[in-house]
Design an enzyme around this catalytic site. Sequence first.
Site, PDB file in Angstrom:
ATOM      1  N   THR A  97       0.812  -1.219   0.000  1.00  0.00           N
ATOM      2  CA  THR A  97       0.000   0.000   0.000  1.00  0.00           C
ATOM      3  C   THR A  97       0.845   1.269   0.000  1.00  0.00           C
ATOM      4  O   THR A  97       0.315   2.368   0.121  1.00  0.00           O
ATOM      5  CB  THR A  97      -0.926   0.020   1.227  1.00  0.00           C
ATOM      6  OG1 THR A  97      -0.125  -0.003   2.422  1.00  0.00           O
ATOM      7  CG2 THR A  97      -1.850  -1.191   1.244  1.00  0.00           C
ATOM      8  N   GLN A 104      -1.979   8.272  -3.621  1.00  0.00           N
ATOM      9  CA  GLN A 104      -1.899   8.337  -5.082  1.00  0.00           C
ATOM     10  C   GLN A 104      -3.182   7.892  -5.769  1.00  0.00           C
ATOM     11  O   GLN A 104      -3.502   8.357  -6.862  1.00  0.00           O
ATOM     12  CB  GLN A 104      -0.724   7.487  -5.569  1.00  0.00           C
ATOM     13  CG  GLN A 104      -0.450   7.584  -7.061  1.00  0.00           C
ATOM     14  CD  GLN A 104       0.747   6.747  -7.476  1.00  0.00           C
ATOM     15  OE1 GLN A 104       1.626   6.474  -6.683  1.00  0.00           O
ATOM     16  NE2 GLN A 104       0.774   6.337  -8.730  1.00  0.00           N
ATOM     17  N   TYR A 131       2.857   5.228   6.106  1.00  0.00           N
ATOM     18  CA  TYR A 131       2.331   5.387   4.755  1.00  0.00           C
ATOM     19  C   TYR A 131       1.192   6.402   4.753  1.00  0.00           C
ATOM     20  O   TYR A 131       0.166   6.208   5.408  1.00  0.00           O
ATOM     21  CB  TYR A 131       1.842   4.053   4.190  1.00  0.00           C
ATOM     22  CG  TYR A 131       2.940   3.034   3.929  1.00  0.00           C
ATOM     23  CD1 TYR A 131       4.283   3.368   4.031  1.00  0.00           C
ATOM     24  CD2 TYR A 131       2.624   1.726   3.578  1.00  0.00           C
ATOM     25  CE1 TYR A 131       5.281   2.435   3.794  1.00  0.00           C
ATOM     26  CE2 TYR A 131       3.619   0.784   3.337  1.00  0.00           C
ATOM     27  CZ  TYR A 131       4.940   1.144   3.451  1.00  0.00           C
ATOM     28  OH  TYR A 131       5.925   0.218   3.224  1.00  0.00           O
ATOM     29  N   GLN A 255      11.940  -7.959   5.559  1.00  0.00           N
ATOM     30  CA  GLN A 255      11.490  -7.302   4.334  1.00  0.00           C
ATOM     31  C   GLN A 255      12.680  -6.594   3.710  1.00  0.00           C
ATOM     32  O   GLN A 255      13.341  -5.792   4.364  1.00  0.00           O
ATOM     33  CB  GLN A 255      10.379  -6.287   4.625  1.00  0.00           C
ATOM     34  CG  GLN A 255       8.996  -6.884   4.630  1.00  0.00           C
ATOM     35  CD  GLN A 255       7.911  -5.827   4.451  1.00  0.00           C
ATOM     36  OE1 GLN A 255       8.170  -4.731   3.969  1.00  0.00           O
ATOM     37  NE2 GLN A 255       6.701  -6.168   4.846  1.00  0.00           N
ATOM     38  N   TRP A 284      10.321  -6.337  -1.718  1.00  0.00           N
ATOM     39  CA  TRP A 284       9.508  -5.246  -2.251  1.00  0.00           C
ATOM     40  C   TRP A 284      10.254  -4.521  -3.362  1.00  0.00           C
ATOM     41  O   TRP A 284      11.444  -4.702  -3.547  1.00  0.00           O
ATOM     42  CB  TRP A 284       9.096  -4.274  -1.143  1.00  0.00           C
ATOM     43  CG  TRP A 284      10.200  -3.768  -0.256  1.00  0.00           C
ATOM     44  CD1 TRP A 284      10.712  -4.398   0.840  1.00  0.00           C
ATOM     45  CD2 TRP A 284      10.927  -2.546  -0.373  1.00  0.00           C
ATOM     46  NE1 TRP A 284      11.710  -3.645   1.407  1.00  0.00           N
ATOM     47  CE2 TRP A 284      11.856  -2.493   0.688  1.00  0.00           C
ATOM     48  CE3 TRP A 284      10.885  -1.468  -1.264  1.00  0.00           C
ATOM     49  CZ2 TRP A 284      12.737  -1.426   0.873  1.00  0.00           C
ATOM     50  CZ3 TRP A 284      11.760  -0.399  -1.079  1.00  0.00           C
ATOM     51  CH2 TRP A 284      12.663  -0.386  -0.015  1.00  0.00           C
ATOM     52  N   SER A 285       9.506  -3.722  -4.112  1.00  0.00           N
ATOM     53  CA  SER A 285      10.021  -2.954  -5.257  1.00  0.00           C
ATOM     54  C   SER A 285      10.635  -3.847  -6.331  1.00  0.00           C
ATOM     55  O   SER A 285      11.758  -3.609  -6.789  1.00  0.00           O
ATOM     56  CB  SER A 285      11.051  -1.917  -4.796  1.00  0.00           C
ATOM     57  OG  SER A 285      11.265  -0.933  -5.786  1.00  0.00           O
ATOM     58  N   PRO A 286       9.920  -4.883  -6.800  1.00  0.00           N
ATOM     59  CA  PRO A 286      10.491  -5.769  -7.829  1.00  0.00           C
ATOM     60  C   PRO A 286      10.739  -5.060  -9.156  1.00  0.00           C
ATOM     61  O   PRO A 286      11.530  -5.543  -9.968  1.00  0.00           O
ATOM     62  CB  PRO A 286       9.428  -6.864  -7.971  1.00  0.00           C
ATOM     63  CG  PRO A 286       8.148  -6.199  -7.553  1.00  0.00           C
ATOM     64  CD  PRO A 286       8.534  -5.271  -6.445  1.00  0.00           C
ATOM     65  N   CYS A 289      10.706   0.683  -8.515  1.00  0.00           N
ATOM     66  CA  CYS A 289       9.860   1.887  -8.603  1.00  0.00           C
ATOM     67  C   CYS A 289       9.568   2.265 -10.053  1.00  0.00           C
ATOM     68  O   CYS A 289       9.685   3.432 -10.444  1.00  0.00           O
ATOM     69  CB  CYS A 289      10.481   3.044  -7.844  1.00  0.00           C
ATOM     70  SG  CYS A 289      10.380   2.867  -6.057  1.00  0.00           S
ATOM     71  N   SER A 366      -1.294   0.721  -9.215  1.00  0.00           N
ATOM     72  CA  SER A 366      -2.270   1.806  -9.107  1.00  0.00           C
ATOM     73  C   SER A 366      -3.513   1.564  -9.946  1.00  0.00           C
ATOM     74  O   SER A 366      -4.405   2.407  -9.993  1.00  0.00           O
ATOM     75  CB  SER A 366      -1.626   3.139  -9.528  1.00  0.00           C
ATOM     76  OG  SER A 366      -1.094   3.054 -10.838  1.00  0.00           O
TER      77      SER A 366
END
Length: 404
Positions: A97, A104, A131, A255, A284-286, A289, A366
């Site tokens: 999230t 966003q 977040y 993580q 995370w972030s595979p 970004c 998104s």
Amino acid sequence: MQVSIACTEQNLRSRSSEDRLCGPRPGPGGGNGGPVGGGHGNPPGGGGLGSKSRTAVVPRPPAPAGALRESTGRGTGMKYRNLGKSGLRVSCLGLGTWVTFGSQISDETAEDLLTVAYEHGVNLFDTAEVYAAGKAERTLGNILKSKGWRRSSYVITTKIFWGGQAETERGLSRKHIIEGLQGSLDRLQLEYVDIVFANRSDPSSPMEEIVRAMTYVINQGLALYWGTSRWSAAEIMEAYSMARQFNLIPPVCEQAENHFFQREKVEMQLPELYHKIGVGSVTWSPLACSLITSKYDGQVPDACKATVKGYQWLKEKVQSEDGKKQQARVTDLLPIAHQLGCTVAQLAIAWCLRSEGVSSVLLGVSSAEQLMEHLGSLQVLGQLTPQTVMEIDALLGNKSHSKK
């Protein structure tokens, strides 16, 4: 306490992408909430199991060394793995999230994403107190309450470190771990989270205090497990040793950022921890970004993530020499993606899933279209033969090597 470990600690020379984007840490807004419906009761605390005895114990055959038990969901095709060497089963793709929920995207889009993910077998939903200054947790909690899904059917994780502006509202002191988690539960409208993560290490808080506080929130039924996020291998090992020394609860998961251009920690350091102490990995972030999407070619097109407010650092990255080199590598990977019949994004996510000890990869999307594309990476995973992985490594030219 000094702990020796063979793992090589990663040299963090720059702030992570999450640090850069979050910037100054605003305090989360307040929130009221009660328990979610669905008939769940309080989770078990950390007490004993009672005095019932069994007349016979039949030992189970050991699992293959280093293997994560994997199963496929009926009707969805989602794959599930144990979280490290714990008994918790999580979908190998989770929904994050960060920068989406509460900021966003609209709440309606967030609900669509959560619904599509859940209906396709995703059971892991990740958030954090920082977040959108607490709005992400509140949005997630409102959706879960409105959907009325059984609490036992999904896994909620949140992260504690940056809460508010006051000195006592950030860090990993016993006070903030307990109060920060209680604030998260209020916003999520839940009685407990499945996993609470320490959202970075805290050199100003003694490790014993951190481990004791995490053990306390588990024993109080506020969380079922605890883990770390962006900790070094040495710090994780120290927490584990502290837990064993004082009969406390050790972390079960780390993580970590992981993608084509961020490899060493997940490929070289965390597998050793997985084998030694059972700590798994949620990455995370595979797509780095959105850098690994083939949409950039040294330029920043309109309506892309690099043009969003707060992403100036990504725009600078795209236009930098290092960024252009990475984009060239992504272009080089396109023939492999075409050969496998997938997008480069699907290839990148499947590539992350093949790493040893990785329980789940968090997706940041998104739109429902993006989510469906990323879920398609599961079909690509089975096509990643050793030969294909070698071809990818050759094109990237950054494979981590053991220093033994």
